[in-house]
Design an enzyme around this catalytic site. Structure first.
Site: not given
Ligand code: FMN
Length: 342
Positions: A60, A62, A108, A112, A166, A169, A171-172, A205, A234, A255
Site C-alpha cells: 500500500g 509503493d 484509508n 486500490f 489480497n 481490503s 475498500n472494494t 492476506k 489487513n 496503526g
Molecule cells: C494508506 C494505506 C494503504 C494501504 N493499501 C494497501 C493495499 O493496497 N493492499 C494491502 O494489502 N494492504 C494495504 N494496506 C494495509 C497495510 O499493508 C497493513 O496491512 C495495515 O496498514 C496494517 O499495518 P500497519 O498498522 O503497520 O499500517 C494499506 C494501509 C494503508 C495505511
C-alpha cells in the site's frame, strides 16, 4: 534519517495523500543505495526465500512499484508492492486518506488506486536481487474477480519473489466475501492452477475482523491448496475508541489501535495452524518490542506501514537492530528459533 523530525512537520502540513505523493517523489530523487548490513542472526528462510531481515514494508505504500529498491536501501528486509489490479483504476474519490495523529493511526479508503499490472511489470523487470513481493487484487468493476487473481498470478509471477493474494481490503465492496468458505476454495483452486510450477511462493492476506472458526477454516483451505504463508492482517473496519477528529471516517483503520486486534488474530492463526504454515505478522507494529512480541506469537516475518508515517524510514533499521539485541539477550541463535516461543 535523523532528518525525519525536521521533515515531518512539513509533511504533516500537507493533506495525507499529497504528503505520500511527495515522499515517493523525494525517494525517486535520492540515489538508490545498497541495503545496509544487518546482523547475521536476522537472516531467515521462509517459504524457500532468503530474507536478510524479518522486517518488511507492508503493501500500500509503493502501490505502483515506483521505488521498491530505494525502500530496500532504507533497511527493509523485504518490500511488498501493490495492491496491483489487472487494469489501471482511479480508486475512490478524495479525500480518502486520513492521518489520526492523536491515535498514531491512519484511516484509508483508497480503493486500490493503481496504474495496473502491466506498467508495474515493466518497472519490476529492471529491479535487482532484493526480496520484492507483489500484492495483487481484483478490479472493482470486474465481472469475474477470481479470474482477475488467476490472471494476476500468471502475469506477475515472473517479476515477483513472492505473490500476495489480497482478499482483505475493506475498500472494494464485496472483496472480503472471497474469504468465505465456497468462494475461498474456488479462488485458491484457480490460483493453484495459474501457478503450475509452484513458484514463486504465494501468501494469502487476511482481515483482522474474524468470526469464530474463521482462522481454522482459512488455515485448512490454505494448506489444502498449497498456499505458502498467511499475512495477518489487513486494516480493520472496526473502531476501537479513538481520539482524533477523523475517527468516524469510513475505511480501514491501521496503526496503534489495530495492534491488539492484529496480535489476537495472529494468535488465532498460530493456534489454528500449529506452525504448519508460515505467518507474517502486520498491524500496529511500531517498535522492536512489538515486532518481537509478534515473532514470539508465531510470526516468521513482520511488516509495517503506519508507524513509518509517524517515525520516518529509519524505523526499519531501528527495529531490525532491536530484534538482533533481543535474540542475543534471550539466547536465541536466530529468528527462526524464536518464532512461536511465547
Ligand atoms: C494508506 C494505506 C494503504 C494501504 N493499501 C494497501 C493495499 O493496497 N493492499 C494491502 O494489502 N494492504 C494495504 N494496506 C494495509 C497495510 O499493508 C497493513 O496491512 C495495515 O496498514 C496494517 O499495518 P500497519 O498498522 O503497520 O499500517 C494499506 C494501509 C494503508 C495505511
Amino acid at each position: 534519517m535523523a532528518l525525519y523530525p525536521l521533515v515531518r512537520p512539513l509533511a504533516f502540513m500537507l493533506d495525507a495523500e499529497s504528503a505520500h505523493r511527495a515522499t515517493i517523489a523525494a525517494l525517486k530523487l535520492i540515489p538508490k543505495r545498497k541495503p545496509p548490513d544487518v546482523p547475521q542472526s536476522l537472516q531467515s528462510t521462509v517459504a524457500g526465500l532468503s530474507f536478510p531481515s524479518p522486517v518488511g514494508l507492508a503493501a500500500g505504500f509503493d502501490k505502483d512499484a515506483e521505488v521498491p529498491e530505494h525502500l530496500l536501501g532504507l533497511g527493509f528486509g523485504f518490500v511488498e508492492v501493490g495492491t496491483l489490479t489487472p487494469r489501471p483504476q482511479p480508486g475512490n474519490s478524495r479525500p480518502r486518506l486520513f492521518r489520526l495523529p492523536e491515535d498514531r493511526a491512519v484511516i484509508n479508503r483508497l480503493g486500490f488506486n493503481n496504474r495496473g499490472q502491466a506498467a508495474a511489470l515493466a518497472r519490476l523487470q529492471r529491479c535487482g536481487h532484493g526480496v520484492i513481493g507483489v500484492n495483487i487484487g481484483a478490479n472493482k468493476d470486474s465481472a469475474d474477480r477470481i479470474a482477475d487473481y488467476a490472471g494476476g498470478v500468471a502475469s506477475m509471477a515472473p517479476v515477483a519473489r513472492y505473490l500476495t493474494i489480497n482478499i482483505s481490503s475493506p475498500n472494494t465492496p464485496g472483496l472480503r466475501g472471497l474469504q468465505d468458505e465456497g468462494a475461498l476454495e474456488e479462488l485458491l483452486a484457480a490460483v493453484r492452477e495459474a501457478r503450475p510450477a509452484k513458484r514463486p511462493p504465494v501468501f494469502l492476506k487476511v482481515a483482522p475482523d474474524l468470526d469464530d472458526g474463521d482462522a481454522e477454516r482459512i488455515v485448512r483451505a490454505a494448506v489444502d491448496h498449497g498456499i505458502d504463508g498467511l499475512i495477518v492482517a489487513n486494516t480493520t473496519v472496526s473502531r476501537p475508541p479513538l481520539k482524533s477528529r477523523h475517527s468516524a471516517e469510513p475505511g480501514g483503520l491501521s496503526g496503534e489501535p489495530l495492534k491488539p486486534l492484529a496480535l489476537e488474530a495472529l494468535r488465532k492463526f498460530r493456534s489454528a495452524s500449529g506452525g504448519e504454515i508460515p505467518l507474517i505478522g502486520v498491524g500496529g507494529i511500531a517498535s522492536a518490542d512489538d515486532a518481537w512480541e509478534r515473532i514470539r506469537a508465531g510470526a516468521s516475518l513482520v511488516q509495517l506501514y503506519t508507524a513509518m508515517v509517524y517515525q520516518g524510514p529509519g524505523i526499519a533499521r531501528r527495529i531490525a537492530l532491536g530484534l538482533a539485541h533481543r535474540l542475543e539477550r534471550e539466547g536465541f541463535a536466530s529468528i527462526a528459533d524464536a518464532v512461536g516461543s511465547e
